[in-house]
Write a protein that holds these residues in place. Sequence first.
Motif, short mmCIF file in Angstrom:
data_model
loop_
_atom_site.label_atom_id
_atom_site.label_comp_id
_atom_site.label_asym_id
_atom_site.label_seq_id
_atom_site.Cartn_x
_atom_site.Cartn_y
_atom_site.Cartn_z
N THR A 305 0.81 -1.22 0.00
CA THR A 305 0.00 0.00 0.00
C THR A 305 0.84 1.27 0.00
OG1 THR A 305 -0.15 -0.18 2.41
CG2 THR A 305 -1.99 -1.06 1.13
N SER A 306 2.05 1.21 0.53
CA SER A 306 2.88 2.42 0.60
C SER A 306 3.23 2.95 -0.78
CB SER A 306 4.16 2.13 1.39
OG SER A 306 4.91 1.11 0.75
N ARG A 307 3.11 2.13 -1.82
CA ARG A 307 3.45 2.56 -3.17
C ARG A 307 2.25 3.09 -3.95
NH1 ARG A 307 7.64 -2.20 -5.24
NH2 ARG A 307 8.83 -2.38 -3.31
N LEU A 308 1.08 3.00 -3.36
CA LEU A 308 -0.13 3.40 -4.08
C LEU A 308 -0.35 4.90 -4.08
CD1 LEU A 308 -2.69 0.68 -2.89
CD2 LEU A 308 -1.37 0.74 -5.00
N HIS A 309 0.00 5.55 -3.01
CA HIS A 309 -0.30 6.97 -2.83
C HIS A 309 0.81 7.60 -2.00
CE1 HIS A 309 -2.47 10.61 -1.52
NE2 HIS A 309 -3.27 10.40 -2.55
N ALA A 310 1.01 8.87 -2.19
CA ALA A 310 2.08 9.57 -1.45
C ALA A 310 1.83 9.53 0.06
CB ALA A 310 2.19 11.01 -1.93
N ASP A 311 0.56 9.54 0.46
CA ASP A 311 0.20 9.50 1.87
C ASP A 311 -0.06 8.04 2.27
OD1 ASP A 311 -1.04 9.61 4.38
OD2 ASP A 311 -1.81 11.63 3.97
N PRO A 312 0.76 7.44 3.15
CA PRO A 312 0.57 6.03 3.51
C PRO A 312 -0.74 5.76 4.23
CG PRO A 312 2.20 7.05 4.94
CD PRO A 312 1.91 8.03 3.85
N TYR A 313 -1.27 6.77 4.95
CA TYR A 313 -2.53 6.59 5.66
C TYR A 313 -3.69 6.47 4.68
CZ TYR A 313 0.56 8.28 9.32
OH TYR A 313 1.63 8.44 10.17
N ILE A 314 -3.67 7.30 3.64
CA ILE A 314 -4.71 7.20 2.60
C ILE A 314 -4.57 5.88 1.85
CG2 ILE A 314 -5.54 8.19 0.44
CD1 ILE A 314 -4.83 10.93 1.50
N SER A 315 -3.36 5.47 1.57
CA SER A 315 -3.13 4.21 0.87
C SER A 315 -3.69 3.04 1.66
CB SER A 315 -1.63 4.00 0.63
OG SER A 315 -1.10 5.01 -0.18
N CYS A 316 -3.40 3.01 2.95
CA CYS A 316 -3.89 1.93 3.81
C CYS A 316 -5.41 1.92 3.87
CB CYS A 316 -3.29 2.06 5.21
SG CYS A 316 -3.71 0.72 6.33
N PHE A 317 -6.00 3.10 3.95
CA PHE A 317 -7.47 3.18 4.02
C PHE A 317 -8.10 2.70 2.71
CE2 PHE A 317 -11.55 5.29 3.48
CZ PHE A 317 -12.20 4.93 4.66
N LEU A 318 -7.52 3.07 1.57
CA LEU A 318 -8.04 2.61 0.28
C LEU A 318 -7.97 1.09 0.19
CD1 LEU A 318 -6.51 5.18 -2.24
CD2 LEU A 318 -8.91 4.94 -1.61
N SER A 319 -6.85 0.53 0.61
CA SER A 319 -6.69 -0.91 0.57
C SER A 319 -7.68 -1.62 1.48
CB SER A 319 -5.26 -1.29 0.99
OG SER A 319 -5.05 -2.66 0.90
N ALA A 320 -8.03 -0.99 2.61
CA ALA A 320 -9.01 -1.57 3.52
C ALA A 320 -10.43 -1.38 3.02
CB ALA A 320 -8.86 -0.94 4.91
N ALA A 321 -10.71 -0.19 2.46
CA ALA A 321 -12.08 0.11 2.03
C ALA A 321 -12.55 -0.78 0.89
CB ALA A 321 -12.18 1.58 1.62
N VAL A 322 -11.62 -1.20 0.03
CA VAL A 322 -12.01 -2.05 -1.10
C VAL A 322 -12.48 -3.42 -0.63
CG1 VAL A 322 -9.80 -3.16 -1.56
CG2 VAL A 322 -11.32 -2.61 -3.46
N GLU A 323 -12.19 -3.76 0.61
CA GLU A 323 -12.62 -5.05 1.12
C GLU A 323 -14.12 -5.10 1.41
OE1 GLU A 323 -10.31 -6.68 4.24
OE2 GLU A 323 -8.39 -6.36 3.24
N VAL A 324 -14.73 -3.95 1.67
CA VAL A 324 -16.16 -3.94 1.98
C VAL A 324 -16.99 -4.46 0.81
CG1 VAL A 324 -18.11 -2.51 2.64
CG2 VAL A 324 -15.88 -2.13 3.71
N PRO A 325 -16.87 -3.89 -0.41
CA PRO A 325 -17.62 -4.47 -1.53
C PRO A 325 -17.20 -5.90 -1.85
CG PRO A 325 -16.04 -2.82 -2.32
CD PRO A 325 -16.10 -2.70 -0.85
N ALA A 326 -15.94 -6.25 -1.55
CA ALA A 326 -15.49 -7.63 -1.80
C ALA A 326 -16.27 -8.61 -0.93
CB ALA A 326 -14.00 -7.75 -1.53
N TYR A 327 -16.48 -8.26 0.33
CA TYR A 327 -17.21 -9.16 1.22
C TYR A 327 -18.70 -9.21 0.88
CZ TYR A 327 -12.93 -9.23 3.96
OH TYR A 327 -11.62 -9.38 4.36
N VAL A 328 -19.22 -8.09 0.40
CA VAL A 328 -20.61 -8.11 -0.07
C VAL A 328 -20.74 -9.06 -1.26
CG1 VAL A 328 -22.47 -6.73 -1.09
CG2 VAL A 328 -21.07 -5.77 0.76
N SER A 329 -19.77 -9.00 -2.16
CA SER A 329 -19.78 -9.89 -3.32
C SER A 329 -19.67 -11.36 -2.91
CB SER A 329 -18.62 -9.53 -4.27
OG SER A 329 -18.73 -8.21 -4.72
#
Length: 491
Positions: A305-329
Amino acid sequence: MKDYDETISFLGQWGRFQQIVFFLLCASIMPNGFGALSVVFLTAVPSHHCLVPEVNLTQDWRNAIIPREFDLVCGDQWKQPFTTTIFYLGFLAGSFFSGQLSDRFGRKPVLFITMALQTIFTFSEMFSPSWTVFSILIFFNGLGHNSNYVSGFVLGAEILTGKVRVLFSTMGVCLGFAIGYMLLPLFAYFLKDWKSLLLGVSLSGLLYIPFWWFIPESLRWLLSQGRVEEAEAIVRKAAKMNKVEAPQVIFEDYSAYADETKTDPKNHHNIFDLLRTRNIRNMTLILCLVWVTINAGYYGLSLNTSRLHADPYISCFLSAAVEVPAYVSSWLSLRYLPRRLSVICTMLMAGMSLYFIQLVPQSLSELAVALEMLGKYSLTTGIALMYAYTAELYPTVLRNTATGTCTTVSRVGTCVVPFVLLLGDYFRYMPYIILGSLSVVSAFATLFLPESFGRPLPQTIQEMQRRQRMRCPFITRKENSKSTVLFESQL
């Protein structure tokens, strides 16, 4: 023997008893979310210079260019991925032992013991005087993390029934993990010092002590051990909570099975039962391959995740948030689609998305991020599917051992993946090529697994053998029949 789901059907599927079990077990998984991936911040590379010029520097300059903590940079940079590997080696060892202990001594005690391990050793890491001590403590911390998840998952899957069980296996327990994962960057943002972050993570474990008095033992496990009276006591208490009347005798059909279990020592099963006959052995090996692939891909993209965005906190949140629709699926897939088809589709989607990343020009970095998130979405969906799929294929007497064994083997991929990511320093797309190739191979291997959609959970190995239809070219129907007879004769 009368079907378990039919025996307790008078309780209903969503009474007060089921609601308490559902939500408390989901909550018990939340610490895994921000604990299992806390290494993203604990082993983050601070701003630094490897060669300090021989000039007079102020203390502020020294603080800016020389890293604190254990100086895991420059010549010692290899210790960062190795620390992550040690943590996940703890996952591996915990998965191996907890599955067998849970099948032997019960789901509930193992669940709470592993939760205690997480809390105690996370807190202890704060006082590490050196990297060596920290590494030892983080290994024991890892012992509890995945073990807690597997024990909680199996416990809920065995207590709950019908559509609620499917909901728990996907939306419930997995969203509990995702919520904890999304809280991680919030914790890390306000608790930037690594000791403060560990303190915040460990103190949250104290909130789960009262759960012991509200979460019951698995009824299926109690029945498999011949402890019918204890199972009936839990069901009668549940009937009062759900305001329904329980029959005078609830598990009458299990009496003979209980006597057999108490008197026959051969009914104590272990990990070797997963390899005893040819068809069970091949099924176990295929499942282990899929588990290794999914976990390597999931943790590889999570740690990246540290390579996705300049801000590591935003990167980590994006990586976590994508899991919500994944679990719904995954919930929708488990409810309406065959298990085998669902796993194959998710693995192919993950493989293709990771392959296509290397075709994206550097000027379209947003598209590369989107493809990586699509891969993370697919692999996350696959993890939720595989927990439910594995639990449905094996009987009660082996369910936690089988799930624990598969997750144990999968940690081999998790332990190696930090060094796979290092290959990206030499060839940017090598990690994506490796993970994508594994996904495609695993999708093909899944074709040879049996289907479990719409079938009740097997109670005994004989039940699993009778309904098993391995579609492998190296297993004929005649061989399958012979191995079933042989195995049953050994029992």
